[in-house]
Write an enzyme that holds these catalytic residues in place. Structure first.
Site, PDB file in Angstrom:
ATOM      1  N   CYS A 109       0.880  -1.180   0.000  1.00 38.31           N
ATOM      2  CA  CYS A 109       0.000   0.000   0.000  1.00 38.31           C
ATOM      3  C   CYS A 109       0.915   1.226   0.000  1.00 38.31           C
ATOM      4  CB  CYS A 109      -0.914   0.001   1.221  1.00 38.31           C
ATOM      5  SG  CYS A 109      -1.791  -1.577   1.484  1.00 38.31           S
ATOM      6  N   ALA A 110       1.551   1.496  -1.132  1.00 41.27           N
ATOM      7  CA  ALA A 110       2.791   2.263  -1.145  1.00 41.27           C
ATOM      8  C   ALA A 110       2.653   3.768  -1.303  1.00 41.27           C
ATOM      9  CB  ALA A 110       3.697   1.731  -2.256  1.00 41.27           C
ATOM     10  N   PRO A 112       2.057   7.699  -0.933  1.00 42.96           N
ATOM     11  CA  PRO A 112       2.751   8.376  -2.037  1.00 42.96           C
ATOM     12  C   PRO A 112       4.233   8.025  -2.174  1.00 42.96           C
ATOM     13  CG  PRO A 112       2.602   9.860  -0.172  1.00 42.96           C
ATOM     14  CD  PRO A 112       1.889   8.595   0.246  1.00 42.96           C
ATOM     15  N   GLY A 113       4.755   7.085  -1.358  1.00 47.26           N
ATOM     16  CA  GLY A 113       6.110   6.614  -1.571  1.00 47.26           C
ATOM     17  C   GLY A 113       7.097   6.851  -0.450  1.00 47.26           C
ATOM     18  N   LYS A 115       7.638   5.263   2.290  1.00 50.78           N
ATOM     19  CA  LYS A 115       8.286   4.027   2.741  1.00 50.78           C
ATOM     20  C   LYS A 115       8.976   3.317   1.581  1.00 50.78           C
ATOM     21  CE  LYS A 115       4.965   3.824   6.494  1.00 50.78           C
ATOM     22  NZ  LYS A 115       4.378   5.153   6.179  1.00 50.78           N
ATOM     23  N   ASP A 133      -0.045   0.484  -5.374  1.00 51.69           N
ATOM     24  CA  ASP A 133      -1.170   1.166  -4.739  1.00 51.69           C
ATOM     25  C   ASP A 133      -2.405   0.937  -5.586  1.00 51.69           C
ATOM     26  OD1 ASP A 133      -1.372   3.314  -2.330  1.00 51.69           O
ATOM     27  OD2 ASP A 133      -2.968   3.620  -3.806  1.00 51.69           O
ATOM     28  N   ASP A 178       1.738  -0.902   4.981  1.00 50.63           N
ATOM     29  CA  ASP A 178       1.296   0.272   5.735  1.00 50.63           C
ATOM     30  C   ASP A 178      -0.193   0.387   5.441  1.00 50.63           C
ATOM     31  OD1 ASP A 178       1.615   2.538   7.393  1.00 50.63           O
ATOM     32  OD2 ASP A 178       1.588   3.830   5.632  1.00 50.63           O
ATOM     33  N   CYS A 231      -1.316   3.989  11.272  1.00 53.43           N
ATOM     34  CA  CYS A 231      -1.179   5.253  12.008  1.00 53.43           C
ATOM     35  C   CYS A 231      -2.421   5.473  12.856  1.00 53.43           C
ATOM     36  CB  CYS A 231      -0.921   6.425  11.051  1.00 53.43           C
ATOM     37  SG  CYS A 231      -2.198   6.661   9.795  1.00 53.43           S
TER      38      CYS A 231
END
Length: 460
Positions: A109-110, A112-113, A115, A133, A178, A231
């Site tokens: 679930c990348a 906007p990048g 990680k 994504d 994530d 989060c």
């Protein structure tokens, strides 16, 4: 900040005597962070040139707090890909997942990048990073950040996790999830998250997370490691999701990380009636650490179980099949693996050795996009410029960061370069700021025709 009463009541039960201190953290200002791109610059060298007010993030080796007035997103070093702007706690998952050069890594679930870029840096150009994504629009932002960081060995996809699971099987050495979540840990940073939470709370997201984590588990090869993060503070989404995975797939166990940094608080398995090993997962609390709320769990798959999957190699071409590209590259010391090339509608990309046949997958980029063949000539891409080091290209125009021509270049304007040392008139030039590549230009009569990517240009 007006917090929902149901949220506040639940947090009081979770935190007990720490509740008042937790609530006082909402009176404090949010914190700002940047993470240095160690693919392009060492942390020590960055500190020598950075014009910002920086304080180290103690648990992130290449992470720093900065002051809001610094505005590093408006500095040319940002456009050179020297750092990524990221909330400090959000740097934790990619920092903890132990990625080694040559491995196959999936960021599920990348966008906007934030990680993915760090995972790509850890790979050092070797192996394969699949950054996915489900949202095509968000995947475009992900692609830009991967290219900005100069990561050459990435596959950018936009697929539901179940489709990736069917395609890859147990293929990856490391996976990062994530997960989409209710965002309780971001209320201070972004109060608009409260309305979203009231619309779709923990129960809504927990169902999605449990589907995703099982699909990801199926894509991890035996012995591989998977990191799950959110989060949010919701036990249903945090400890509850980990307990669900351990119950559904006994081949997984928790790798304890709670004691790695003094501010990391152990997870609370008792909140969900979970097993004791979950206590090795981490909760980041804003009243204990200088960051927003986060949950992090590192898991390992047993060596036994389903065998590692392999993919059929995609058809690839060699560089001698593209004489215009070969001619352009003659004086270039790329340091890149250009043994496997792909051409689609005259657009040429360098493929990682681990790249399989992608038939049936929706993807935005395969490997490093080098450029395009146009009327028997080669035109290099923005992504190729960002993957190069200054010393790699023979024709350089390097301007100091305070030179007004840097900002003019980033706005897409033609710039006057008369008076600067020029190695080859009429040739392609690699435009740099303080030696770090920004993009391409082409010389004509003392002026530089701007080839900076139109979609990346500064608007003001």
């Amino acid at each position: 900040m007006q917090l929902p009463s149901t949220f506040a009541g639940r947090m009081e039960k979770i935190l007990g005597t720490e509740y008042d201190e937790f609530m006082r953290s909402y009176e404090q200002k949010r914190l700002y962070g940047l993470r240095v791109n160690n693919r392009k610059i060492s942390t020590e060298q960055f500190l020598k040139i950075a014009p910002f007010h920086l304080t180290r993030i103690p648990w992130i080796e290449n992470g720093f707090y900065y002051e809001e007035q610094d505005q590093p997103g408006k500095h040319p070093y940002y456009s050179a890909g020297l750092y990524y702007l990221q909330e400090p706690s959000a740097m934790t998952p990619a920092n903890i997942l132990p990625v080694n050069p040559g491995e196959r890594v999936l960021d599920l679930c990348a966008a906007p990048g934030g990680k993915s870029t760090e995972l790509g840096v850890k790979l050092k150009g070797q192996g394969l990073l699949v950054a996915n994504d489900i949202s095509a629009s968000r995947a475009k932002a992900l692609l830009k950040n991967i290219e900005l960081f100069g990561i050459p060995n990435a596959l950018i996809t936009s697929e539901p996790p179940v489709n990736l699971m069917r395609y890859f099987g147990a293929y990856f050495d490391k996976i990062l999830i994530d997960a989409p979540c209710s965002g309780e840990g971001m209320f201070r940073k972004d109060p608009s998250m409260i309305k979203s939470w009231e619309k779709n709370g923990p129960e809504f997201y927990a169902k999605i997370q449990r589907e995703i984590i099982l699909q990801a588990a199926a894509m991890l090869k035996p012995g591989g490691q998977m990191l799950y993060s959110t989060c949010t503070f919701s036990a249903e989404e945090d400890e509850g999701t980990i307990e669900y995975l351990l119950s559904e797939d006994p081949s997984f166990h928790v790798i304890p990380i709670a004691g790695r940094y003094e501010g990391f608080a152990p997870a609370k398995p008792e909140l969900v009636g979970g097993r004791e090993e979950i206590r090795g997962c981490v909760r980041i609390w804003p009243h204990r650490m200088n960051g927003e709320g986060h949950f992090v769990a590192l898991l390992q798959k047993d060596e036994s179980g389903a065998s590692e999957a392999s993919l059929e190699n995609s058809e690839a071409r060699r560089i001698f099949e593209f004489p215009e590209l070969a001619e352009f590259l003659k004086p270039v010391r790329t340091g890149l693996n250009l043994e496997r090339l792909e051409a689609r509608q005259e657009k040429i990309s360098a493929l990682p050795a681990e790249m399989g046949d992608l038939k049936g997958l929706h993807y935005l980029r395969t490997g490093l996009y080098l450029g395009e063949l146009k009327k028997k000539r080669f035109e290099p891409s923005q992504a190729f410029a960002m993957a190069l080091e200054k010393e790699a290209f023979p024709a350089i125009i390097s301007l100091p960061s305070e030179d007004i021509r840097v900002r003019k270049y980033l706005k897409g304007e033609t710039i006057d370069v008369s008076g600067l040392p020029i190695l080859a008139s009429g040739s392609w030039q690699l435009v740099c700021v303080d030696g770090y590549p920004l993009g391409w230009g082409k010389l004509t009569n003392g002026n530089l025709k701007n080839k900076y990517h139109p979609g990346w240009r500064w608007q003001s």
